[in-house]
Structure formats: C-alpha cells, structure tokens
Design a protein around this motif. Sequence first.
Motif, PDB file in Angstrom:
ATOM      1  N   HIS A  40       0.801  -1.224   0.000  1.00  0.00           N
ATOM      2  CA  HIS A  40       0.000   0.000   0.000  1.00  0.00           C
ATOM      3  C   HIS A  40       0.835   1.277   0.000  1.00  0.00           C
ATOM      4  N   GLU A  41       2.027   1.223   0.574  1.00  0.00           N
ATOM      5  CA  GLU A  41       2.826   2.437   0.714  1.00  0.00           C
ATOM      6  C   GLU A  41       4.117   2.409  -0.104  1.00  0.00           C
ATOM      7  N   GLY A  42       4.482   1.256  -0.654  1.00  0.00           N
ATOM      8  CA  GLY A  42       5.714   1.136  -1.415  1.00  0.00           C
ATOM      9  C   GLY A  42       6.901   0.837  -0.514  1.00  0.00           C
ATOM     10  N   THR A  43       7.998   0.448  -1.121  1.00  0.00           N
ATOM     11  CA  THR A  43       9.188   0.065  -0.362  1.00  0.00           C
ATOM     12  C   THR A  43      10.174   1.205  -0.187  1.00  0.00           C
ATOM     13  N   GLY A  44       9.975   2.284  -0.910  1.00  0.00           N
ATOM     14  CA  GLY A  44      10.901   3.406  -0.794  1.00  0.00           C
ATOM     15  C   GLY A  44      12.249   3.151  -1.435  1.00  0.00           C
ATOM     16  N   GLU A  45      12.352   2.138  -2.274  1.00  0.00           N
ATOM     17  CA  GLU A  45      13.656   1.779  -2.838  1.00  0.00           C
ATOM     18  C   GLU A  45      14.258   2.908  -3.677  1.00  0.00           C
ATOM     19  N   LEU A  46      13.415   3.666  -4.367  1.00  0.00           N
ATOM     20  CA  LEU A  46      13.940   4.758  -5.180  1.00  0.00           C
ATOM     21  C   LEU A  46      14.427   5.916  -4.314  1.00  0.00           C
ATOM     22  N   ARG A  47      13.851   6.033  -3.104  1.00  0.00           N
ATOM     23  CA  ARG A  47      14.255   7.111  -2.205  1.00  0.00           C
ATOM     24  C   ARG A  47      15.444   6.710  -1.346  1.00  0.00           C
ATOM     25  N   THR A  48      15.558   5.399  -1.094  1.00  0.00           N
ATOM     26  CA  THR A  48      16.581   4.933  -0.169  1.00  0.00           C
ATOM     27  C   THR A  48      17.881   4.659  -0.919  1.00  0.00           C
ATOM     28  N   THR A  49      18.549   5.727  -1.311  1.00  0.00           N
ATOM     29  CA  THR A  49      19.815   5.588  -2.022  1.00  0.00           C
ATOM     30  C   THR A  49      20.983   5.548  -1.055  1.00  0.00           C
ATOM     31  N   GLU A  50      20.709   5.848   0.216  1.00  0.00           N
ATOM     32  CA  GLU A  50      21.752   5.753   1.225  1.00  0.00           C
ATOM     33  C   GLU A  50      21.142   5.263   2.528  1.00  0.00           C
ATOM     34  N   SER A  51      21.967   4.701   3.379  1.00  0.00           N
ATOM     35  CA  SER A  51      21.493   4.192   4.661  1.00  0.00           C
ATOM     36  C   SER A  51      21.203   5.347   5.612  1.00  0.00           C
ATOM     37  N   PRO A  52      20.292   5.142   6.563  1.00  0.00           N
ATOM     38  CA  PRO A  52      20.094   6.156   7.590  1.00  0.00           C
ATOM     39  C   PRO A  52      21.315   6.229   8.501  1.00  0.00           C
ATOM     40  N   PRO A  53      21.461   7.305   9.278  1.00  0.00           N
ATOM     41  CA  PRO A  53      22.591   7.387  10.214  1.00  0.00           C
ATOM     42  C   PRO A  53      22.570   6.215  11.185  1.00  0.00           C
ATOM     43  N   THR A  54      23.701   5.559  11.371  1.00  0.00           N
ATOM     44  CA  THR A  54      23.755   4.365  12.219  1.00  0.00           C
ATOM     45  C   THR A  54      24.587   4.557  13.483  1.00  0.00           C
ATOM     46  N   GLU A  55      25.222   5.693  13.643  1.00  0.00           N
ATOM     47  CA  GLU A  55      26.052   5.909  14.824  1.00  0.00           C
ATOM     48  C   GLU A  55      25.210   5.854  16.093  1.00  0.00           C
ATOM     49  N   GLY A  56      25.666   5.066  17.049  1.00  0.00           N
ATOM     50  CA  GLY A  56      24.937   4.924  18.302  1.00  0.00           C
ATOM     51  C   GLY A  56      23.704   4.061  18.200  1.00  0.00           C
ATOM     52  N   LYS A  57      23.527   3.332  17.104  1.00  0.00           N
ATOM     53  CA  LYS A  57      22.373   2.458  16.899  1.00  0.00           C
ATOM     54  C   LYS A  57      22.845   1.035  16.607  1.00  0.00           C
ATOM     55  N   VAL A  58      21.931   0.080  16.742  1.00  0.00           N
ATOM     56  CA  VAL A  58      22.283  -1.333  16.591  1.00  0.00           C
ATOM     57  C   VAL A  58      21.530  -1.920  15.402  1.00  0.00           C
ATOM     58  N   PRO A  59      22.230  -2.491  14.414  1.00  0.00           N
ATOM     59  CA  PRO A  59      21.553  -3.108  13.280  1.00  0.00           C
ATOM     60  C   PRO A  59      20.958  -4.472  13.627  1.00  0.00           C
ATOM     61  N   GLY A  60      19.815  -4.757  13.010  1.00  0.00           N
ATOM     62  CA  GLY A  60      19.155  -6.040  13.232  1.00  0.00           C
ATOM     63  C   GLY A  60      18.287  -6.409  12.046  1.00  0.00           C
TER      64      GLY A  60
END
Length: 263
Positions: A40-60
């Motif tokens: 319904h909202e799309g995956t945002g793949e065309l907008r997500t050309t870079e990762s969000p800021p990850t400093e101080g965060k944990v990937p999962g």
Amino acid sequence: MRTLISIVAIVAGMTPAPASAAPLPEGSADHFAGSQIRKHEGTGELRTTESPPTEGKVPGMDVSSHQGDVDWKSSWAKGARFAYVKATEGTHYRNPKFTQQYNGSYDVGMIRGAYHFALPDRSDGARQANFFVDNGGGWSPDGKTLPPALDMEYNPYGETCYKMDQAAMTAWVKAFSDTVFARTKRYPMIYTSTNWWNKCVGGSVKFGDDNPLWIAHYNSKLGPLPLGFDFHTIWQWQAAGLFPGDQNLFNGKFEQLQRIAAS
C-alpha cells in the motif's frame, strides 16, 4: 439489531468479539512484517539511495518462513545483533521455521524476539494474544529475549481497517496488549506504519506509555511517528539488504538493547 451475545457483552462491560469474516482463501497464511505496508505504501527503494545514520544504533533484522533456514552465523558476521522472528498469525498459523530461526539467532549470540501478525476481524485480541504466547510469543528475563511484538498493518484480505472503526481497533489492540502483559509481564512492542495506525487506530489511547514502537518506514529518514507515540525503539527502514529479511535499527546502543531484554 444487536445479537444476544453483543448485548450480554455490553452489559458485562466487555468488548464484543469482531464479526466473523469470510473464510480465508485457500493456501493463505503467512504474511511477514511489512508485507501489506509495502503493497500500500511502497518500499521506498527509489528514495533509499543511502542508509540512515547508524552511529549509536544497533543493526538487526526480522524474518519469517519466507527466509527458510537462516544462516545466522553469516548475519552475525555482517553485523546483525538482534532479530524478530514471526511466530504466529491470527489463530490458524504457526511459522514452521520458527524453531530454527528463534533458537538459531539466540545460539549465535543475538538478542531475539517473536512477533504475531494480527488479523483483528478474525477473533478478539485476547484470543490471538493467547495463541501467540502459547506458540512462541513468550518472554524471559534472560537478557537475550526482546518483548513480544504485535504486527498491526493493512488487511491482506480486504478493507484497510478490517471494517472496524478506531474505537473498536483501539479496544482490540488494548485487549491483545493487556493479555500479553498478564501472561509474560511485558507489554508487547507494536509494529506498524504511521499511515495505517493514524487511519485505523488513532490517538485516543497513548499506547506509547507502555508499548515500545517498532516503526516501518522505508527511507533514509524516519518521518513522523504514529499518534500516541513520542519515541521509536526499532525502525524497519529497508525491505531487503545486507541481512535476510528486513533491515532494522535499534534506536540506542547495544547496552540499552540488553537492558530492554532483561527488564
């Protein structure tokens, strides 16, 4: 005209169970977290050309039967430190890969938790919560188990809000949440998108006071949170990427993630 069951429920101060929906389509069962949000909202793949800021965060990551037997050692080596695993859907489905995924993530060192895909028009919140807890949706204060999670999103079988108004949906979520808390001593994390939640649940109850938020928004920037939440705990920011399943970020340091799993 109200049914006798509805009248009795109202007199007793209970929320009547949802009206029975049409039978589930043949072969239907396994909807993963975000499957209907993407539709319904799309995956945002065309907008997500870079990762969000990850400093101080944990990937999962989060997985379901769609990922099959996951290579947890590989995901750990690539940096994943937590995982949510689908356990159940409605009151009819159990993930056949749950044991491999839930125990495998734990064995490799990840902090992991289980989630339930809600079908609010099929049965009441308490019944689905009990089915979830009975089939993998528990919690233990071992420092490696995340709170159980409730996946609330678009109806896979029809009308967006399951033909329920905001008051009825709010009552459904509260019944699920209260039942999980009664059985596990942890309020469930709520997974949702801002668009769906604001339309179908609204902000009459501030769930964020008790329930951590796992927000789905496929972009490199988060955007507004759903009504009733002032803070997000996990952000599902990409539908596919480095790890199997979806890509997530815990909004804090690893030590904070451990505290959530232990208290």
